[in-house]
Design an enzyme around this catalytic site. Structure first.
Site, PDB file in Angstrom:
ATOM      1  N   LYS A  47       0.949  -1.241   0.169  1.00 15.33           N
ATOM      2  CA  LYS A  47      -0.050  -0.012  -0.125  1.00 15.33           C
ATOM      3  C   LYS A  47       0.868   1.269  -0.096  1.00 15.33           C
ATOM      4  O   LYS A  47       0.402   2.494  -0.227  1.00 15.33           O
ATOM      5  CB  LYS A  47      -1.049  -0.023   1.049  1.00 15.33           C
ATOM      6  CG  LYS A  47      -2.089  -1.239   1.000  1.00 15.33           C
ATOM      7  CD  LYS A  47      -2.973  -0.945   1.945  1.00 15.33           C
ATOM      8  CE  LYS A  47      -4.465  -1.893   1.394  1.00 15.33           C
ATOM      9  NZ  LYS A  47      -5.194  -2.387   2.733  1.00 15.33           N
ATOM     10  N   HIS A  68      -1.865  -4.306  -4.493  1.00 15.56           N
ATOM     11  CA  HIS A  68      -1.028  -4.101  -3.355  1.00 15.56           C
ATOM     12  C   HIS A  68      -0.398  -5.405  -2.945  1.00 15.56           C
ATOM     13  O   HIS A  68       0.666  -5.151  -2.168  1.00 15.56           O
ATOM     14  CB  HIS A  68      -1.787  -3.298  -1.939  1.00 15.56           C
ATOM     15  CG  HIS A  68      -2.602  -4.230  -1.247  1.00 15.56           C
ATOM     16  ND1 HIS A  68      -3.830  -4.648  -1.515  1.00 15.56           N
ATOM     17  CD2 HIS A  68      -2.263  -5.066  -0.115  1.00 15.56           C
ATOM     18  CE1 HIS A  68      -4.267  -5.585  -0.688  1.00 15.56           C
ATOM     19  NE2 HIS A  68      -3.214  -5.605   0.261  1.00 15.56           N
ATOM     20  N   HIS A  72      -1.677 -13.221   0.204  1.00 15.27           N
ATOM     21  CA  HIS A  72      -2.460 -12.980   1.268  1.00 15.27           C
ATOM     22  C   HIS A  72      -4.002 -12.749   1.059  1.00 15.27           C
ATOM     23  O   HIS A  72      -4.680 -12.615   2.029  1.00 15.27           O
ATOM     24  CB  HIS A  72      -1.800 -12.184   2.444  1.00 15.27           C
ATOM     25  CG  HIS A  72      -2.061 -10.385   1.990  1.00 15.27           C
ATOM     26  ND1 HIS A  72      -1.029  -9.884   1.316  1.00 15.27           N
ATOM     27  CD2 HIS A  72      -3.227  -9.730   2.403  1.00 15.27           C
ATOM     28  CE1 HIS A  72      -1.583  -8.569   1.206  1.00 15.27           C
ATOM     29  NE2 HIS A  72      -2.808  -8.355   2.093  1.00 15.27           N
ATOM     30  N   HIS A  73      -4.366 -12.658  -0.283  1.00 22.29           N
ATOM     31  CA  HIS A  73      -5.729 -12.419  -0.474  1.00 22.29           C
ATOM     32  C   HIS A  73      -6.388 -13.436  -1.611  1.00 22.29           C
ATOM     33  O   HIS A  73      -7.174 -13.361  -2.285  1.00 22.29           O
ATOM     34  CB  HIS A  73      -5.881 -10.928  -1.318  1.00 22.29           C
ATOM     35  CG  HIS A  73      -5.761  -9.677  -0.372  1.00 22.29           C
ATOM     36  ND1 HIS A  73      -7.032  -9.370   0.068  1.00 22.29           N
ATOM     37  CD2 HIS A  73      -5.076  -8.867  -0.034  1.00 22.29           C
ATOM     38  CE1 HIS A  73      -6.804  -8.285   1.037  1.00 22.29           C
ATOM     39  NE2 HIS A  73      -5.420  -8.068   0.772  1.00 22.29           N
TER      40      HIS A  73
HETATM   41 FE   LIG Z   1      -3.977  -6.888   2.208  1.00 27.64          FE
END
Ligand SMILES: [Fe+2]
Length: 194
Positions: A56, A81, A106-107
């Site tokens: 980010k 991100h 992580h997504h």
């Molecule tokens: Fe995230």
């Protein structure tokens, strides 16, 4: 590695304090949840949480703090991100491929509907743990574009998304962990009030 983590955390502090606050809470929860499920403690586990959203840094703070509904292109930019995170870590030249991939993935969702289409056990364990803890924290504290909800509702949301979004076995452990934490805090409160 510690020096690099400190530099990244400082950069996040300057760029977006709410993202930093979220990241440090996620780091703390990831660390404690890992111990709860008998994963050997290590500083690296805390670091994964602390920098999971480091990508980010490459997204404007005006977009990160936008309170209104996001457009499709803004959502697409935000989704970047995960890859930006891996790129930032690569530039440091000290993080292992395994560590960087945990951040990259992580997504990911259990049913393959995440950013890169990984499914089930193809997703690294810590990425699957981050997927739950990240969502838990976002629901508990809210986001710029999303109001917080209470813990009982959060548990129902997480339960409803097991198997499609979250790892079902990890969800089961995480819900037990949250309950145990709540009980412990209650006992501490009672002891303090005596
Ligand atoms: Fe995230």
């Amino acid at each position: 590695m510690n020096k690099h983590i400190q530099e990244l955390v400082c950069s996040l502090f300057k760029h977006c304090r709410s993202t930093l606050g979220h990241s440090l809470r996620v780091a703390d929860e990831l660390d404690k949840f890992s111990s709860y499920i008998d994963i050997k403690p290590s500083a690296e586990i805390y670091y994964m949480g602390a920098v999971h959203d480091i990508g980010k840094l490459k997204i404007s703070s005006s977009l990160l703090n936008k309170t209104g509904k996001l457009t499709i292109s803004e959502k697409h930019e935000l989704n970047m991100h995960a890859i930006y995170g891996k790129q930032i870590l690569q530039e440091k030249k000290v993080f292992s491929e395994e560590f960087m991939n945990i951040i990259l993935y992580h997504h990911e969702n259990q049913d393959g509907s995440g950013y890169y289409g990984l499914k089930g056990q193809e997703i690294p364990l810590f990425s699957r743990m981050l997927r739950i803890i990240d969502s838990y924290d976002a629901m508990l504290y809210g986001r710029a574009y999303q109001s917080p909800i209470n813990e009982e509702q959060i548990k129902l949301e997480i339960e409803a998304l097991k198997t499609t979004i979250f790892d079902a076995e990890l969800v089961c452990s995480f819900l037990h962990y949250i309950e145990a934490k709540k009980q412990r805090m209650l006992v501490e409160k009672l002891q303090l009030s005596r």
